[in-house]
Each structure stands twice: as C-alpha cells, then as structure tokens.
Design a protein around this motif. Structure first.
Motif, PDB file in Angstrom:
ATOM      1  N   MET A 146       9.147   4.348 -13.327  1.00  0.00           N
ATOM      2  CA  MET A 146       9.528   3.041 -13.876  1.00  0.00           C
ATOM      3  C   MET A 146      11.048   3.019 -14.048  1.00  0.00           C
ATOM      4  N   ARG A 147      11.771   3.163 -12.915  1.00  0.00           N
ATOM      5  CA  ARG A 147      13.228   3.295 -13.009  1.00  0.00           C
ATOM      6  C   ARG A 147      13.978   2.333 -12.091  1.00  0.00           C
ATOM      7  N   GLN A 152      13.547  -0.947 -15.838  1.00  0.00           N
ATOM      8  CA  GLN A 152      12.314  -0.174 -15.829  1.00  0.00           C
ATOM      9  C   GLN A 152      11.164  -0.847 -15.079  1.00  0.00           C
ATOM     10  N   TYR A 153      11.464  -1.385 -13.903  1.00  0.00           N
ATOM     11  CA  TYR A 153      10.409  -1.869 -13.018  1.00  0.00           C
ATOM     12  C   TYR A 153       9.865  -0.671 -12.242  1.00  0.00           C
ATOM     13  N   HIS A 154       8.709  -0.836 -11.650  1.00  0.00           N
ATOM     14  CA  HIS A 154       8.055   0.251 -10.910  1.00  0.00           C
ATOM     15  C   HIS A 154       8.717   0.499  -9.554  1.00  0.00           C
ATOM     16  N   GLY A 200      16.909   6.371  -5.791  1.00  0.00           N
ATOM     17  CA  GLY A 200      17.907   5.627  -5.027  1.00  0.00           C
ATOM     18  C   GLY A 200      17.338   4.622  -4.049  1.00  0.00           C
ATOM     19  N   GLU A 201      16.020   4.494  -3.997  1.00  0.00           N
ATOM     20  CA  GLU A 201      15.398   3.546  -3.068  1.00  0.00           C
ATOM     21  C   GLU A 201      15.591   2.117  -3.569  1.00  0.00           C
ATOM     22  N   GLY A 238      16.643  -4.706  -6.315  1.00  0.00           N
ATOM     23  CA  GLY A 238      16.787  -3.738  -7.390  1.00  0.00           C
ATOM     24  C   GLY A 238      16.891  -2.350  -6.802  1.00  0.00           C
ATOM     25  N   VAL A 239      17.352  -1.408  -7.594  1.00  0.00           N
ATOM     26  CA  VAL A 239      17.516  -0.040  -7.115  1.00  0.00           C
ATOM     27  C   VAL A 239      16.900   0.923  -8.130  1.00  0.00           C
ATOM     28  N   CYS A 240      16.241   1.945  -7.594  1.00  0.00           N
ATOM     29  CA  CYS A 240      15.660   2.968  -8.452  1.00  0.00           C
ATOM     30  C   CYS A 240      16.751   3.960  -8.837  1.00  0.00           C
TER      31      CYS A 240
END
Length: 79
Positions: free
Chosen positions: A58-59, A49-51, A36-37, A30-32
């Motif tokens: 939560m993005r 909206q995972y941590h 961008g991490e 997944g990507v924030c």
C-alpha cells in the motif's frame, strides 16, 4: 517490557525529467515508493497509500504528493 521492532521498508529511488513528471501529473499517475512502479491513470494527485500491483504493498502515492514529499528527483533534461 516488550520491545517492538519495526522493519524498515525498501525505498525506490525515483529519478525522472521534469517533462516526464508533468506528463505523469497530467495523466493522474501514481508511483509506488516501495518498488518504483508507476500506476497509470486513476490516481489522485494527493493520493497516499494506494495499492501497488507490482509489489502488493500500500505504497502508491500521487505524483504531485511524491514530489511534495521529496521522493522524486529530477534528472537533467537531455535536450
């Protein structure tokens, strides 16, 4: 009447190759969308909206979801 001001959250510009994207999808990454991490593994393709450990928001979105949303841009493949 009260006025509510909503602060605009930063948006990461995510540019990867199509091959990198396929690999992230295969690995359930997944990507924030804030910083961008990448979160490596364990993120469902349609996650929302995972941590994010990087920016504590939560993005984090599944790679496939981020592509569907138009938040991942494909760079020209250098090969």
């Amino acid at each position: 009447m009260d006025t509510i001001t909503v602060a605009k959250q930063p948006r990461a510009k995510i540019v990867i190759s199509e091959e990198e994207c396929r690999q992230h999808m295969n690995d359930f990454d997944g990507v924030c969308l804030g910083c961008g991490e990448w979160t490596i593994g364990g993120v469902e393709p349609d996650a929302r909206q995972y941590h994010c450990d990087g920016c504590d928001s939560m993005r984090v979105y599944g790679c496939e979801e981020a592509v569907t949303m138009g938040r991942i841009t494909f760079a020209d493949d250098p090969t």
